[in-house]
Design a protein around this motif. Structure first.
Motif, PDB file in Angstrom:
ATOM      1  N   LEU A  65       5.242  12.652  -6.822  1.00 34.74           N
ATOM      2  CA  LEU A  65       3.800  12.657  -6.556  1.00 34.74           C
ATOM      3  C   LEU A  65       3.174  11.297  -6.823  1.00 34.74           C
ATOM      4  CD1 LEU A  65       2.820  16.146  -8.028  1.00 34.74           C
ATOM      5  CD2 LEU A  65       2.899  15.482  -5.619  1.00 34.74           C
ATOM      6  N   SER A  66       3.596  10.654  -7.920  1.00 35.99           N
ATOM      7  CA  SER A  66       3.057   9.320  -8.199  1.00 35.99           C
ATOM      8  C   SER A  66       3.479   8.342  -7.113  1.00 35.99           C
ATOM      9  CB  SER A  66       3.529   8.839  -9.567  1.00 35.99           C
ATOM     10  OG  SER A  66       4.942   8.721  -9.604  1.00 35.99           O
ATOM     11  N   GLY A  67       4.686   8.478  -6.608  1.00 34.94           N
ATOM     12  CA  GLY A  67       5.129   7.639  -5.509  1.00 34.94           C
ATOM     13  C   GLY A  67       4.336   7.906  -4.245  1.00 34.94           C
ATOM     14  N   PHE A  68       4.050   9.203  -3.971  1.00 38.62           N
ATOM     15  CA  PHE A  68       3.261   9.559  -2.785  1.00 38.62           C
ATOM     16  C   PHE A  68       1.853   8.973  -2.873  1.00 38.62           C
ATOM     17  CE2 PHE A  68       0.394  12.414  -0.505  1.00 38.62           C
ATOM     18  CZ  PHE A  68       0.971  12.420   0.745  1.00 38.62           C
ATOM     19  N   VAL A  69       1.248   9.064  -4.056  1.00 42.03           N
ATOM     20  CA  VAL A  69      -0.102   8.508  -4.234  1.00 42.03           C
ATOM     21  C   VAL A  69      -0.065   6.995  -4.054  1.00 42.03           C
ATOM     22  CG1 VAL A  69      -1.941   8.160  -5.912  1.00 42.03           C
ATOM     23  CG2 VAL A  69      -0.850  10.393  -5.711  1.00 42.03           C
ATOM     24  N   THR A  70       0.965   6.354  -4.617  1.00 45.26           N
ATOM     25  CA  THR A  70       1.093   4.898  -4.451  1.00 45.26           C
ATOM     26  C   THR A  70       1.252   4.540  -2.982  1.00 45.26           C
ATOM     27  OG1 THR A  70       2.163   4.774  -6.631  1.00 45.26           O
ATOM     28  CG2 THR A  70       2.410   2.873  -5.175  1.00 45.26           C
ATOM     29  N   GLY A  71       2.041   5.338  -2.239  1.00 38.55           N
ATOM     30  CA  GLY A  71       2.219   5.085  -0.818  1.00 38.55           C
ATOM     31  C   GLY A  71       0.926   5.225  -0.042  1.00 38.55           C
ATOM     32  N   GLN A  72       0.119   6.230  -0.377  1.00 38.29           N
ATOM     33  CA  GLN A  72      -1.175   6.403   0.292  1.00 38.29           C
ATOM     34  C   GLN A  72      -2.125   5.240  -0.023  1.00 38.29           C
ATOM     35  OE1 GLN A  72      -2.666   9.008   2.451  1.00 38.29           O
ATOM     36  NE2 GLN A  72      -0.466   8.908   2.843  1.00 38.29           N
ATOM     37  N   LEU A  73      -2.084   4.784  -1.272  1.00 37.33           N
ATOM     38  CA  LEU A  73      -2.901   3.625  -1.618  1.00 37.33           C
ATOM     39  C   LEU A  73      -2.434   2.387  -0.850  1.00 37.33           C
ATOM     40  CD1 LEU A  73      -3.233   4.114  -5.486  1.00 37.33           C
ATOM     41  CD2 LEU A  73      -5.004   4.497  -3.754  1.00 37.33           C
ATOM     42  N   ALA A  74      -1.115   2.256  -0.705  1.00 34.18           N
ATOM     43  CA  ALA A  74      -0.601   1.118   0.052  1.00 34.18           C
ATOM     44  C   ALA A  74      -0.972   1.206   1.521  1.00 34.18           C
ATOM     45  CB  ALA A  74       0.926   1.060  -0.098  1.00 34.18           C
ATOM     46  N   TYR A  75      -1.093   2.427   2.035  1.00 32.84           N
ATOM     47  CA  TYR A  75      -1.450   2.603   3.445  1.00 32.84           C
ATOM     48  C   TYR A  75      -2.892   2.173   3.707  1.00 32.84           C
ATOM     49  CZ  TYR A  75      -1.791   4.878   8.013  1.00 32.84           C
ATOM     50  OH  TYR A  75      -1.956   5.129   9.356  1.00 32.84           O
ATOM     51  N   HIS A  76      -3.746   2.282   2.692  1.00 31.69           N
ATOM     52  CA  HIS A  76      -5.170   2.001   2.896  1.00 31.69           C
ATOM     53  C   HIS A  76      -5.609   0.672   2.281  1.00 31.69           C
ATOM     54  CE1 HIS A  76      -5.042   6.431   3.465  1.00 31.69           C
ATOM     55  NE2 HIS A  76      -5.971   6.187   4.392  1.00 31.69           N
ATOM     56  N   PHE A  77      -4.867   0.147   1.314  1.00 28.16           N
ATOM     57  CA  PHE A  77      -5.311  -1.071   0.622  1.00 28.16           C
ATOM     58  C   PHE A  77      -4.220  -2.137   0.710  1.00 28.16           C
ATOM     59  CE2 PHE A  77      -7.408   2.491  -1.505  1.00 28.16           C
ATOM     60  CZ  PHE A  77      -8.740   2.127  -1.373  1.00 28.16           C
ATOM     61  N   VAL A  78      -4.625  -3.317   1.116  1.00 26.73           N
ATOM     62  CA  VAL A  78      -3.677  -4.425   1.281  1.00 26.73           C
ATOM     63  C   VAL A  78      -3.077  -4.833  -0.046  1.00 26.73           C
ATOM     64  CG1 VAL A  78      -3.466  -6.833   2.019  1.00 26.73           C
ATOM     65  CG2 VAL A  78      -4.883  -5.246   3.333  1.00 26.73           C
ATOM     66  N   GLU A  79      -3.889  -4.792  -1.130  1.00 25.38           N
ATOM     67  CA  GLU A  79      -3.387  -5.237  -2.433  1.00 25.38           C
ATOM     68  C   GLU A  79      -2.190  -4.404  -2.886  1.00 25.38           C
ATOM     69  OE1 GLU A  79      -7.533  -6.384  -1.830  1.00 25.38           O
ATOM     70  OE2 GLU A  79      -6.450  -4.466  -1.745  1.00 25.38           O
ATOM     71  N   VAL A  80      -2.262  -3.091  -2.673  1.00 24.95           N
ATOM     72  CA  VAL A  80      -1.136  -2.218  -3.045  1.00 24.95           C
ATOM     73  C   VAL A  80       0.003  -2.371  -2.042  1.00 24.95           C
ATOM     74  CG1 VAL A  80      -0.437   0.150  -3.573  1.00 24.95           C
ATOM     75  CG2 VAL A  80      -2.770  -0.612  -4.092  1.00 24.95           C
ATOM     76  N   HIS A  81      -0.358  -2.581  -0.760  1.00 28.70           N
ATOM     77  CA  HIS A  81       0.662  -2.749   0.269  1.00 28.70           C
ATOM     78  C   HIS A  81       1.540  -3.959  -0.014  1.00 28.70           C
ATOM     79  CE1 HIS A  81       2.387  -3.467   4.304  1.00 28.70           C
ATOM     80  NE2 HIS A  81       2.280  -2.140   4.441  1.00 28.70           N
ATOM     81  N   GLN A  82       0.956  -5.012  -0.583  1.00 30.31           N
ATOM     82  CA  GLN A  82       1.751  -6.181  -0.926  1.00 30.31           C
ATOM     83  C   GLN A  82       2.808  -5.863  -1.986  1.00 30.31           C
ATOM     84  OE1 GLN A  82      -1.251  -9.010  -2.145  1.00 30.31           O
ATOM     85  NE2 GLN A  82      -1.236 -10.049  -0.153  1.00 30.31           N
ATOM     86  N   ILE A  83       2.492  -4.927  -2.868  1.00 23.38           N
ATOM     87  CA  ILE A  83       3.441  -4.575  -3.936  1.00 23.38           C
ATOM     88  C   ILE A  83       4.625  -3.776  -3.381  1.00 23.38           C
ATOM     89  CG2 ILE A  83       3.712  -3.308  -6.106  1.00 23.38           C
ATOM     90  CD1 ILE A  83       0.789  -3.899  -6.703  1.00 23.38           C
ATOM     91  N   VAL A  84       4.349  -2.795  -2.508  1.00 21.79           N
ATOM     92  CA  VAL A  84       5.410  -1.904  -2.036  1.00 21.79           C
ATOM     93  C   VAL A  84       6.101  -2.427  -0.788  1.00 21.79           C
ATOM     94  CG1 VAL A  84       4.194   0.079  -2.992  1.00 21.79           C
ATOM     95  CG2 VAL A  84       3.868  -0.511  -0.592  1.00 21.79           C
ATOM     96  N   TYR A  85       5.584  -3.507  -0.192  1.00 16.15           N
ATOM     97  CA  TYR A  85       6.177  -3.984   1.063  1.00 16.15           C
ATOM     98  C   TYR A  85       7.643  -4.378   0.919  1.00 16.15           C
ATOM     99  CZ  TYR A  85       6.553  -6.263   5.593  1.00 16.15           C
ATOM    100  OH  TYR A  85       6.935  -6.609   6.876  1.00 16.15           O
ATOM    101  N   PRO A  86       8.076  -5.006  -0.181  1.00 15.24           N
ATOM    102  CA  PRO A  86       9.522  -5.284  -0.319  1.00 15.24           C
ATOM    103  C   PRO A  86      10.382  -4.028  -0.254  1.00 15.24           C
ATOM    104  CG  PRO A  86       8.291  -6.575  -1.905  1.00 15.24           C
ATOM    105  CD  PRO A  86       7.308  -5.625  -1.277  1.00 15.24           C
ATOM    106  N   LEU A  87       9.869  -2.903  -0.759  1.00 16.69           N
ATOM    107  CA  LEU A  87      10.611  -1.650  -0.661  1.00 16.69           C
ATOM    108  C   LEU A  87      10.711  -1.193   0.782  1.00 16.69           C
ATOM    109  CD1 LEU A  87      11.934   0.926  -1.825  1.00 16.69           C
ATOM    110  CD2 LEU A  87       9.628   1.849  -2.126  1.00 16.69           C
ATOM    111  N   LEU A  88       9.575  -1.289   1.540  1.00 16.48           N
ATOM    112  CA  LEU A  88       9.581  -0.847   2.926  1.00 16.48           C
ATOM    113  C   LEU A  88      10.513  -1.699   3.783  1.00 16.48           C
ATOM    114  CD1 LEU A  88       5.761  -0.175   3.378  1.00 16.48           C
ATOM    115  CD2 LEU A  88       7.557   1.443   2.738  1.00 16.48           C
ATOM    116  N   LYS A  89      10.690  -2.947   3.409  1.00 18.89           N
ATOM    117  CA  LYS A  89      11.584  -3.834   4.152  1.00 18.89           C
ATOM    118  C   LYS A  89      13.051  -3.645   3.790  1.00 18.89           C
ATOM    119  CE  LYS A  89      10.840  -8.087   4.659  1.00 18.89           C
ATOM    120  NZ  LYS A  89      10.585  -9.520   4.314  1.00 18.89           N
ATOM    121  N   THR A  90      13.323  -3.019   2.646  1.00 21.47           N
ATOM    122  CA  THR A  90      14.705  -2.881   2.164  1.00 21.47           C
ATOM    123  C   THR A  90      15.484  -1.927   3.065  1.00 21.47           C
ATOM    124  OG1 THR A  90      13.945  -3.207  -0.098  1.00 21.47           O
ATOM    125  CG2 THR A  90      16.142  -2.267   0.202  1.00 21.47           C
ATOM    126  N   PRO A  91      16.638  -2.340   3.584  1.00 21.57           N
ATOM    127  CA  PRO A  91      17.450  -1.430   4.407  1.00 21.57           C
ATOM    128  C   PRO A  91      17.909  -0.222   3.610  1.00 21.57           C
ATOM    129  CG  PRO A  91      18.189  -3.708   4.633  1.00 21.57           C
ATOM    130  CD  PRO A  91      17.229  -3.692   3.505  1.00 21.57           C
TER     131      PRO A  91
END
Length: 1110
Positions: A65-91
């Motif tokens: 759930l905490s991961g899901f909330v973080t993902g939703q925050l990353a979807y709407h806010f660039v500041e959070v998206h910058q944090i999780v973007y390395p994960l999204l790029k990871t194969p």
């Protein structure tokens, strides 16, 4: 390793990555704070685990759930998206390679290899049936009920991923309630098989993603063969390397932990690099590693560290995939998603139920304990977890048609994983408790009850002792007793009642407990250096192999059957010895004065002549290759004919020279007959070639000539004259290794039987059950001792080397123990201790190169081995002049029960069996009331044992019949010479013999009671660590228990003057007894002082130290 660039993105034609979930970065990407997110996830998981009392499912839910909330925050806010973007790029394959190897290894490491080996085909069938059933049912339901526009390929891949059973969580809840390890290992073995083959399947897709149409049947077959068999072989050899590294005596704890962690990943990456399955290799490594693969007390540390890492990995996986799901668009989460999740959960459990129904006959065949209750528990074991999650992104990556909401694959699998982890784990635990599968067996209940009673007694004794301390007089002992009161036995024990169980049921339950005791004994012997690792592993494996057989107590013959039979080695060596070329056996006779014959004789007996024949044979290899190769033969016909003539000329010349000297004696040797046969066959070959030239159109003659030509291969057989001695030496080494291993195995087995005999009263429950168990263990022990004697007779040099090696190891181990004591007390500093420790460990490691065989000493060297001669020259010389060497054949009787003793026999070689009624220890059987006795007592004696000492001391008949089990060689000392020695060396010699016999009896019957005492014979003689006292009939002795720790009656019969209680040998006189009176003609007591006695003369009997006789 397959080249793969997939993961949370798929590659488009324009080579621009398209993220699996979430929007791409429309800003300048700066990778920062991602490490903080990883640490935060681990900390959140740890804190949740601590607060929620290790409730794993709630911890995983919080992380998801905490991961899901973080993902939703990353979807709407660039500041959070910058944090999780390395994960999204990871194969996704990178996450697969980061996390899965260690998790697979930890799961496989917890599986018992021998249990899986015993039920291997059942586990394989169960795995295949489980996978097939679940795949068909889940694929049908997914294709029928999903509304997310999944095509057939997506449905199939999703079904395969959802078929995976998590090997960690599937049995974790059962391990905490004492469920049989057989069933937990069957479930975990099934899940490992399913996961391994699924990883192979996805690996094939991963390696051919660019063009699936390029699949070829041959490529697939070769790939599967490499993945299964190649990976297994690589895993086996990696296991050998890891065992060598982890058992190195010079490595420390930190080094072992780091090496074990790194070797897991090194094995995975190396095997993947060579195009095989790293997962199967790690499963093989984990199955082959056991507690003996680590240094003593090192397994616990390493496994705890690996479990900690795997738990952190699991938390990261659920947190990361929660982020990935949260980065997807929220519009795809509809009410049907919830309904479809429920349908999937019901389908997964229904498929598991159907699987259990189908495989129940297989499980019944694998274990007689399986019934419907176990079926109910196994039905709830289909828990999904990290395996399915790590392969979930590949559903989208491998599908040809890309759907709009790929994050829904991960969502469904993650929710199903959480549901099965929570609900199924609880139901599995609840079912096991409700159906009575957690009840302790009666032997375990008795053992627990005895242990608790023992702890309670220790607590009471400790409190009583502390009450006498002056500094503790003002303590409130009522509160101390209340707080230290242990849990009542009725709160722990439950299950079947002893009164309603038959002896057969109790013996069967106790048999399983005896097997556990034996395995613990094997492992302890190995850790103490008494038993080799290979021998301990074989004994543990044999015990686990015979344990499932109803009513089977493992005997030494069963262990011999389990070990590879060495008889084929002996037969092979005998065959090689028969074929060996013995030059000295050829009967050469020196001729007369003929100089030519003398020259020929010296030529054929020379080494150069022999080697010249071997060189000629080796040189013919190349022409023979050309002769067999048709094209080359046609090009070199004339050259081959010439070489054939030349070879036959040399061969004929060699044989002619030998025949010239040996004449008819030449044909007495088999190798000469072979040489003559080769010459005859060569002449026939030459004649056939000549006739072919005369009649080139005769097809029969040509075919016969071709066949004869191929017989030229036998010309290479004489080269085996050089190879056979090498093979004999190699075979002899293997036979010695086998003998040494079997001797170690048998010795370890005997020790385990002794350990089990000491503990069976704690688990038997009834006297009748105890007596039956004792008789079985005693019989198995006697058979093992007999086997020890036979092995020693067969390979005396091997056994002597093994005993010498063990003696050296024991001495060094004692030195290490003393060094540790001095180090801990600060007598030597750390640097000196480390240096001395290295020196001693180097000596232990050098024992690996110890000779495998040591020639036995000459007969005159055996006299110093008699303990009571103390290696003193005056005693040895006295008896050396009076002994004679005697020989006995198999079945000969050395002495007979009831006959007067003729003297003492010192066995030099061979083995004898002693048959008698139960040892009387100087009293009549009618006086030994209240005890159980055997009708016949059997013992085995071998090299170094002495027969007839007690009979000589008492001047009475022999108590046993000694029969030779093999040819036997012994020193015989006549009775008259023994008595003469008593007179010359009075009274020390007779006293020493009594002391030696008393120490033997005490070590045999009261090993536990004197475990901490230093009862070395020499120290008992010189320093009175223990001494023998004599009590005649009707004489009395006062015992002083203040200065005497133990008083043990080793021979005779006494009574307590105060209570008139009778004590017969062998027994320990209780502390309450203050004065005893002799009943039998002679009674002997061994007294052990409480403190270190002062060195005294060896003839003194310690008058006044602990007794007063009058």
């Amino acid at each position: 390793m397959s080249n793969n660039s997939f993961s949370f993105w798929a590659t488009k034609d324009d080579n621009k990555p398209d993220l699996l979930c979430g929007r791409p970065a429309d800003y300048f990407v700066v990778q920062k704070h991602f490490t903080i997110m990883i640490c935060a996830t681990i900390v959140l998981g740890g804190l949740s685990k601590m607060v929620l009392k290790n409730s794993e499912v709630f911890v995983l839910m919080i992380l998801s759930l905490s991961g899901f909330v973080t993902g939703q925050l990353a979807y709407h806010f660039v500041e959070v998206h910058q944090i999780v973007y390395p994960l999204l790029k990871t194969p996704s394959f990178s996450l697969y390679c980061y996390f899965l190897p260690l998790i697979v290894f930890v799961a496989a490491l917890d599986v018992d290899f021998y249990i899986v080996k015993n039920v291997l085909w059942q586990v394989l069938l169960m795995g295949m049936i489980s996978f097939g059933t679940a795949f068909i049912i889940i694929a049908y339901v997914v294709f029928k009920f999903n509304r997310d526009s999944w095509d057939l390929q997506c449905c199939l891949l999703f079904s395969i991923t959802l078929c995976l059973i998590d090997p960690l969580h599937s049995v974790n809840s059962l391990k905490t309630i004492g469920i049989s390890k057989m069933y937990t290992d069957i479930i975990r073995g099934e899940s490992l098989i399913i996961c391994s083959f699924t990883c192979i399947f996805f690996g094939i897709f991963r390696g051919h993603t660019t063009n699936v149409s390029m699949f070829r049947e041959l490529h697939v077959i070769i790939g599967l063969s490499l993945d299964i068999f190649g990976s297994t072989i690589c895993g086996y050899w990696c296991t050998r390397v890891i065992q060598i590294i982890l058992t190195d005596i010079f490595s420390n704890t930190l080094t072992n932990v780091v090496l074990c962690f790194s070797l897991v990943y090194m094995t995975f990456y190396l095997v993947e690099y060579f195009g095989m399955s790293g997962i199967i290799a790690l499963v093989t490594v984990g199955l082959n590693l056991d507690s003996l693969s680590f240094k003593p007390r090192m397994e616990f540390i390493i496994t705890k560290f690996l479990i900690m890492c795997s738990s952190a990995y699991e938390h990261l996986i659920y947190g990361f995939f929660g982020i990935v799901v949260g980065c997807g668009e929220i519009k795809y989460f509809r009410f049907h998603s919830l309904v479809f999740t429920v349908i999937l959960y019901v389908t997964v459990n229904f498929a598991r139920l159907l699987t259990v129904i189908v495989v129940s006959p297989i499980l019944k065949h694998s274990s007689y304990e399986y019934d419907w209750r176990w079926g109910v528990v196994i039905t709830w074991s289909g828990i999904r977890g990290v395996f399915s999650l790590l392969l979930a992104p590949d559903i989208y990556n491998f599908s040809e048609s890309k759907i709009e909401a790929p994050h829904m694959f991960i969502f469904y699998i993650q929710v199903i994983s959480l549901l099965t982890t929570g609900i199924n784990s609880h139901m599995m635990l609840r079912s096991a408790k409700t159906l009575g599968l957690c009840a302790l067996s009666l032997p375990r209940q008795i053992a627990v009850r005895n242990a608790i009673q023992h702890i309670q007694q220790i607590i009471r004794n400790t409190i009583t002792l502390y009450k006498t301390e002056k500094t503790l007089t003002n303590v409130n002992w009522d509160i101390v007793e209340e707080k230290t009161h242990t849990v009542p036995i009725t709160h722990i024990l439950h299950g079947s009642s002893e009164e309603f169980a038959t002896d057969e049921v109790l013996i069967e339950q106790a048999r399983l407990h005896v097997a556990i005791i034996q395995m613990s004994s094997f492992e302890k012997q190995c850790n103490d250096g008494i038993l080799g690792v290979e021998a301990a592993r074989i004994l543990i494996g044999a015990t686990k192999s015979y344990c499932p057989i109803h009513g089977k107590f493992m005997s030494i013959s069963d262990v011999s059957t389990y070990v590879r039979d060495r008889s084929w080695l002996i037969k092979f060596k005998n065959m090689l010895t028969y074929l060996e070329y013995h030059k000295e056996k050829i009967l050469f006779s020196i001729p007369g004065d003929n100089k030519f014959l003398i020259f020929v004789y010296r030529t054929i007996i020379s080494e150069e002549f022999e080697y010249a024949t071997y060189v000629v044979t080796v040189m013919y290899i190349f022409p023979m290759i050309i002769h067999i190769w048709p094209i080359a033969r046609e090009l070199n016909v004339s050259a081959l004919i010439s070489i054939n003539y030349y070879f036959m000329f040399l061969y004929t010349l060699e044989s002619a020279l030998k025949i010239l000297i040996l004449k008819r004696k030449y044909f007495l040797h088999n190798w000469n007959n072979l040489d003559f046969f080769i010459i005859v066959l060569g002449i026939v070959d030459i004649l056939c070639l000549h006739f072919v030239k005369l009649k080139p159109n005769n097809l029969v003659l040509i075919q016969f000539t071709v066949v004869i030509g191929y017989f030229r291969i036998i010309r290479f057989l004489p080269i085996f004259k050089v190879i056979i001695p090498i093979l004999i030496n190699m075979t002899d080494v293997q036979i010695k290794k086998s003998l040494s291993l079997m001797y170690s195995i048998t010795k370890g087995y005997v020790k385990s039987q002794e350990d089990a005999k000491l503990l069976i009263r704690q688990i038997s429950g009834r006297e009748s059950v105890y007596q039956k168990l004792y008789d079985i263990l005693e019989k198995n022990k006697r058979e093992a001792i007999k086997e020890l004697g036979l092995i020693e007779h067969e390979g005396r040099d091997v056994v002597i080397a093994l005993k010498t090696k063990q003696a050296i190891r024991n001495v060094i181990a004692k030195a290490l123990k003393n060094l540790t004591f001095l180090w801990s007390r600060g007598i030597i500093d750390k640097h000196e201790g480390i240096e001395m420790n290295k020196v001693l460990l180097t000596k232990i490691k050098a024992l690996n190169n110890f000779p495998m065989a040591i020639p036995p000493p000459t007969p005159d060297k055996y006299l110093p081995n008699i303990v009571w001669l103390e290696n003193k020259d005056v005693l040895i010389e006295f008896f050396k002049r009076r002994t004679r060497l005697t020989y006995f054949d198999y079945g000969d009787i050395i002495c007979r029960e009831g006959e007067m003793s003729q003297g003492i026999f010192l066995i030099i070689s061979g083995m004898a069996s002693l048959h008698s009624s139960s040892p009387t220890f100087g009293i009549e059987a009618s006086q030994r009331t209240g005890r159980q006795f055997k009708t016949m007592y059997t013992e085995y004696c071998t090299s170094g044992d002495v027969l007839g000492e007690l009979s000589c001391l008492l001047k009475r008949e022999v108590d046993y019949t000694a029969i030779c089990e093999t040819t036997l060689q012994a020193f015989f000392i006549p009775l008259e010479d023994i008595y003469e020695g008593f007179d010359v060396f009075w009274p020390s010699l007779e006293y020493k013999i009594w002391l030696k016999l008393a120490l033997n009896i005490v070590n045999q019957y009261f090993e536990q009671n004197v475990a901490g005492e230093d009862l070395d014979f020499q120290k008992c003689v010189t320093s009175n660590h223990a001494y023998v006292e004599t009590l005649s009939s009707y004489n009395e002795m006062t015992l002083n228990h203040v200065t005497t720790k133990l008083v043990i009656l080793v021979y005779g019969h006494v009574i307590d003057n105060k209570t008139k209680e009778s004590h017969v040998a062998p027994s320990i006189i209780p502390k309450s007894c203050e004065q005893i009176q002799g009943i039998s003609d002679v009674s002997k007591l061994l007294l052990i002082p409480t403190s270190e006695p002062v060195t005294s003369d060896e003839t003194s009997h310690a008058m006044g130290k602990g007794w007063i006789a009058f």
